[in-house]
Write a protein that holds these residues in place. Structure first.
Motif, PDB file in Angstrom:
ATOM      1  N   GLY A  50       0.784  -1.224   0.000  1.00  0.00           N
ATOM      2  CA  GLY A  50       0.000   0.000   0.000  1.00  0.00           C
ATOM      3  C   GLY A  50       0.818   1.275   0.000  1.00  0.00           C
ATOM      4  O   GLY A  50       0.266   2.379   0.059  1.00  0.00           O
ATOM      5  N   LEU A  51       2.140   1.141  -0.066  1.00  0.00           N
ATOM      6  CA  LEU A  51       3.007   2.331  -0.056  1.00  0.00           C
ATOM      7  C   LEU A  51       3.060   3.026  -1.410  1.00  0.00           C
ATOM      8  O   LEU A  51       3.412   4.210  -1.490  1.00  0.00           O
ATOM      9  N   ALA A  52       2.725   2.310  -2.481  1.00  0.00           N
ATOM     10  CA  ALA A  52       2.913   2.854  -3.829  1.00  0.00           C
ATOM     11  C   ALA A  52       2.087   4.114  -4.053  1.00  0.00           C
ATOM     12  O   ALA A  52       2.603   5.103  -4.595  1.00  0.00           O
ATOM     13  N   TYR A  53       0.833   4.089  -3.654  1.00  0.00           N
ATOM     14  CA  TYR A  53      -0.031   5.229  -3.970  1.00  0.00           C
ATOM     15  C   TYR A  53       0.344   6.490  -3.193  1.00  0.00           C
ATOM     16  O   TYR A  53       0.357   7.584  -3.772  1.00  0.00           O
ATOM     17  N   PRO A  54       0.670   6.398  -1.891  1.00  0.00           N
ATOM     18  CA  PRO A  54       1.193   7.597  -1.224  1.00  0.00           C
ATOM     19  C   PRO A  54       2.476   8.130  -1.864  1.00  0.00           C
ATOM     20  O   PRO A  54       2.674   9.343  -1.969  1.00  0.00           O
ATOM     21  N   ILE A  55       3.357   7.208  -2.291  1.00  0.00           N
ATOM     22  CA  ILE A  55       4.586   7.643  -2.971  1.00  0.00           C
ATOM     23  C   ILE A  55       4.242   8.333  -4.283  1.00  0.00           C
ATOM     24  O   ILE A  55       4.800   9.390  -4.618  1.00  0.00           O
ATOM     25  N   LEU A  59       5.166  12.153  -5.167  1.00  0.00           N
ATOM     26  CA  LEU A  59       5.998  12.538  -6.313  1.00  0.00           C
ATOM     27  C   LEU A  59       5.250  13.474  -7.253  1.00  0.00           C
ATOM     28  O   LEU A  59       5.821  14.447  -7.762  1.00  0.00           O
ATOM     29  N   LEU A  60       3.966  13.177  -7.483  1.00  0.00           N
ATOM     30  CA  LEU A  60       3.189  14.013  -8.406  1.00  0.00           C
ATOM     31  C   LEU A  60       2.862  15.374  -7.820  1.00  0.00           C
ATOM     32  O   LEU A  60       2.503  16.299  -8.563  1.00  0.00           O
ATOM     33  N   SER A  61       2.973  15.509  -6.496  1.00  0.00           N
ATOM     34  CA  SER A  61       2.736  16.818  -5.881  1.00  0.00           C
ATOM     35  C   SER A  61       3.943  17.738  -6.018  1.00  0.00           C
ATOM     36  O   SER A  61       3.847  18.944  -5.785  1.00  0.00           O
ATOM     37  N   LEU A  62       5.084  17.162  -6.368  1.00  0.00           N
ATOM     38  CA  LEU A  62       6.302  17.944  -6.576  1.00  0.00           C
ATOM     39  C   LEU A  62       6.406  18.367  -8.034  1.00  0.00           C
ATOM     40  O   LEU A  62       5.844  17.717  -8.914  1.00  0.00           O
ATOM     41  N   PRO A  63       7.118  19.466  -8.308  1.00  0.00           N
ATOM     42  CA  PRO A  63       7.394  19.806  -9.716  1.00  0.00           C
ATOM     43  C   PRO A  63       8.135  18.653 -10.385  1.00  0.00           C
ATOM     44  O   PRO A  63       9.127  18.155  -9.833  1.00  0.00           O
ATOM     45  N   TRP A  64       7.637  18.206 -11.553  1.00  0.00           N
ATOM     46  CA  TRP A  64       8.226  17.025 -12.190  1.00  0.00           C
ATOM     47  C   TRP A  64       9.686  17.245 -12.553  1.00  0.00           C
ATOM     48  O   TRP A  64      10.489  16.307 -12.529  1.00  0.00           O
ATOM     49  N   LEU A  65      10.056  18.489 -12.857  1.00  0.00           N
ATOM     50  CA  LEU A  65      11.461  18.764 -13.162  1.00  0.00           C
ATOM     51  C   LEU A  65      12.339  18.531 -11.936  1.00  0.00           C
ATOM     52  O   LEU A  65      13.482  18.086 -12.058  1.00  0.00           O
ATOM     53  N   ALA A  66      11.798  18.814 -10.753  1.00  0.00           N
ATOM     54  CA  ALA A  66      12.556  18.558  -9.522  1.00  0.00           C
ATOM     55  C   ALA A  66      12.739  17.059  -9.323  1.00  0.00           C
ATOM     56  O   ALA A  66      13.825  16.598  -8.939  1.00  0.00           O
ATOM     57  N   VAL A  67      11.682  16.282  -9.599  1.00  0.00           N
ATOM     58  CA  VAL A  67      11.773  14.823  -9.477  1.00  0.00           C
ATOM     59  C   VAL A  67      12.813  14.276 -10.447  1.00  0.00           C
ATOM     60  O   VAL A  67      13.655  13.447 -10.078  1.00  0.00           O
ATOM     61  N   LEU A  68      12.762  14.752 -11.700  1.00  0.00           N
ATOM     62  CA  LEU A  68      13.740  14.308 -12.699  1.00  0.00           C
ATOM     63  C   LEU A  68      15.157  14.710 -12.291  1.00  0.00           C
ATOM     64  O   LEU A  68      16.108  13.946 -12.477  1.00  0.00           O
ATOM     65  N   GLY A  69      15.285  15.918 -11.749  1.00  0.00           N
ATOM     66  CA  GLY A  69      16.597  16.381 -11.321  1.00  0.00           C
ATOM     67  C   GLY A  69      17.169  15.513 -10.213  1.00  0.00           C
ATOM     68  O   GLY A  69      18.353  15.142 -10.243  1.00  0.00           O
ATOM     69  N   ILE A  70      16.332  15.163  -9.237  1.00  0.00           N
ATOM     70  CA  ILE A  70      16.771  14.291  -8.141  1.00  0.00           C
ATOM     71  C   ILE A  70      17.171  12.922  -8.681  1.00  0.00           C
ATOM     72  O   ILE A  70      18.194  12.350  -8.283  1.00  0.00           O
ATOM     73  N   PHE A  71      16.359  12.398  -9.600  1.00  0.00           N
ATOM     74  CA  PHE A  71      16.678  11.090 -10.193  1.00  0.00           C
ATOM     75  C   PHE A  71      17.992  11.145 -10.955  1.00  0.00           C
ATOM     76  O   PHE A  71      18.810  10.217 -10.858  1.00  0.00           O
ATOM     77  N   MET A  72      18.213  12.198 -11.721  1.00  0.00           N
ATOM     78  CA  MET A  72      19.448  12.302 -12.494  1.00  0.00           C
ATOM     79  C   MET A  72      20.666  12.383 -11.584  1.00  0.00           C
ATOM     80  O   MET A  72      21.716  11.788 -11.875  1.00  0.00           O
ATOM     81  N   PRO A 108       4.647   6.285 -10.015  1.00  0.00           N
ATOM     82  CA  PRO A 108       3.468   6.978 -10.567  1.00  0.00           C
ATOM     83  C   PRO A 108       2.992   6.396 -11.892  1.00  0.00           C
ATOM     84  O   PRO A 108       1.779   6.269 -12.118  1.00  0.00           O
ATOM     85  N   LEU A 109       3.898   6.038 -12.779  1.00  0.00           N
ATOM     86  CA  LEU A 109       3.510   5.485 -14.073  1.00  0.00           C
ATOM     87  C   LEU A 109       2.860   4.112 -13.906  1.00  0.00           C
ATOM     88  O   LEU A 109       1.848   3.809 -14.555  1.00  0.00           O
ATOM     89  N   LEU A 110       3.417   3.279 -13.038  1.00  0.00           N
ATOM     90  CA  LEU A 110       2.833   1.960 -12.800  1.00  0.00           C
ATOM     91  C   LEU A 110       1.466   2.084 -12.129  1.00  0.00           C
ATOM     92  O   LEU A 110       0.545   1.309 -12.436  1.00  0.00           O
ATOM     93  N   ALA A 111       1.322   3.046 -11.222  1.00  0.00           N
ATOM     94  CA  ALA A 111       0.023   3.258 -10.570  1.00  0.00           C
ATOM     95  C   ALA A 111      -1.019   3.702 -11.591  1.00  0.00           C
ATOM     96  O   ALA A 111      -2.168   3.224 -11.573  1.00  0.00           O
ATOM     97  N   LEU A 112      -0.629   4.589 -12.491  1.00  0.00           N
ATOM     98  CA  LEU A 112      -1.538   5.035 -13.545  1.00  0.00           C
ATOM     99  C   LEU A 112      -1.939   3.862 -14.434  1.00  0.00           C
ATOM    100  O   LEU A 112      -3.123   3.709 -14.782  1.00  0.00           O
ATOM    101  N   ALA A 113      -0.963   3.019 -14.793  1.00  0.00           N
ATOM    102  CA  ALA A 113      -1.250   1.863 -15.643  1.00  0.00           C
ATOM    103  C   ALA A 113      -2.191   0.889 -14.951  1.00  0.00           C
ATOM    104  O   ALA A 113      -3.110   0.352 -15.570  1.00  0.00           O
TER     105      ALA A 113
END
Length: 233
Positions: A50-55, A59-72, A108-113
């Protein structure tokens, strides 16, 4: 490490005897399959616990560029550990860190799928597996040096990043053709990485080689899944 030992460590495995080359290739692909299995187990744990949906919401509440930046940044650190150190524990730490980072950014992508397109995750995984197997067979059977694809990947990656940033900033959707182009870029990356495994990696860098292959497989899976979700809409 002596000068002779350092030279031997940096010698491409392609210049060594057949047993050494075979052992390196087997180790690389065993570590790749281990990374994929760890990714699947992590995702299964996140969703079943059940952790996936809160995660995903976080993640989606953050600016996506910030998420990508952290991942990079995380990917850069993981690659540094896997490629630039002779310490095996540090190399494994880099690979593990990268797998965890991929598992989180995929949520987020897997949850959407899962919510909008039932069964598409398995279909995307199968397409990715078949594509990876076919491209790997091409590289191994032809024994061709695909290092010329490095420039394609470099400039293609820059163009893709510019488009992603522009899409986020200006609010337009990167559609089907972008996903198809990125699948093609991931395919080129798999050919390039497999060629490097066969021709250029030193004997002690099978963990780093597995990380690069895993990164390319994950990139292809992301855009195959994204494309299939879009086609279901």
């Amino acid at each position: 490490m002596t000068t002779n030992e350092l030279g031997a460590a940096l010698l491409p495995v392609a210049q060594m005897d057949m047993d050494t080359r075979a052992r390196f290739i087997v180790r690389t692909y065993l570590h790749l399959f281990g990374a994929i299995l760890a990714f699947v187990i992590l995702e299964a744990f996140l969703f079943f616990s059940g952790l996936a949906y809160p995660i995903a919401v976080g993640l989606l509440s953050l600016p996506w560029l910030a998420v990508l930046g952290i991942f990079m940044v995380a990917a850069w650190m993981a690659r540094g550990l896997a490629h630039r150190t002779t310490s095996k524990p540090a190399q494994y730490l880099g690979l593990a860190f990268y797998v965890v980072a991929e598992a989180i950014i995929f949520v987020p992508l897997l949850a959407l799928a899962e919510v909008t397109a039932g069964g598409v995750i398995q279909s995307a995984a199968l397409v990715t597996l078949l594509s990876f197997s076919g491209l790997t067979a091409i590289a191994i059977i032809t024994r061709k040096d695909f290092s010329f694809l490095r420039s394609v990947l470099f400039y293609g990656g820059i163009v893709a990043m510019v488009l992603i940033i522009a899409g986020v900033v200006f609010g337009f959707e990167l559609g089907t053709f972008f996903s198809v182009a990125m699948i093609g870029l991931a395919g080129a990356a798999i050919l390039h990485d497999t060629s490097n495994v066969l021709h250029f990696y030193p004997e002690d860098r099978y963990v780093g080689a597995a990380l690069e292959l895993f990164a390319s497989v994950a990139l292809m899976f992301w855009y195959v899944l994204r494309l299939m979700i879009a086609l279901r809409d």
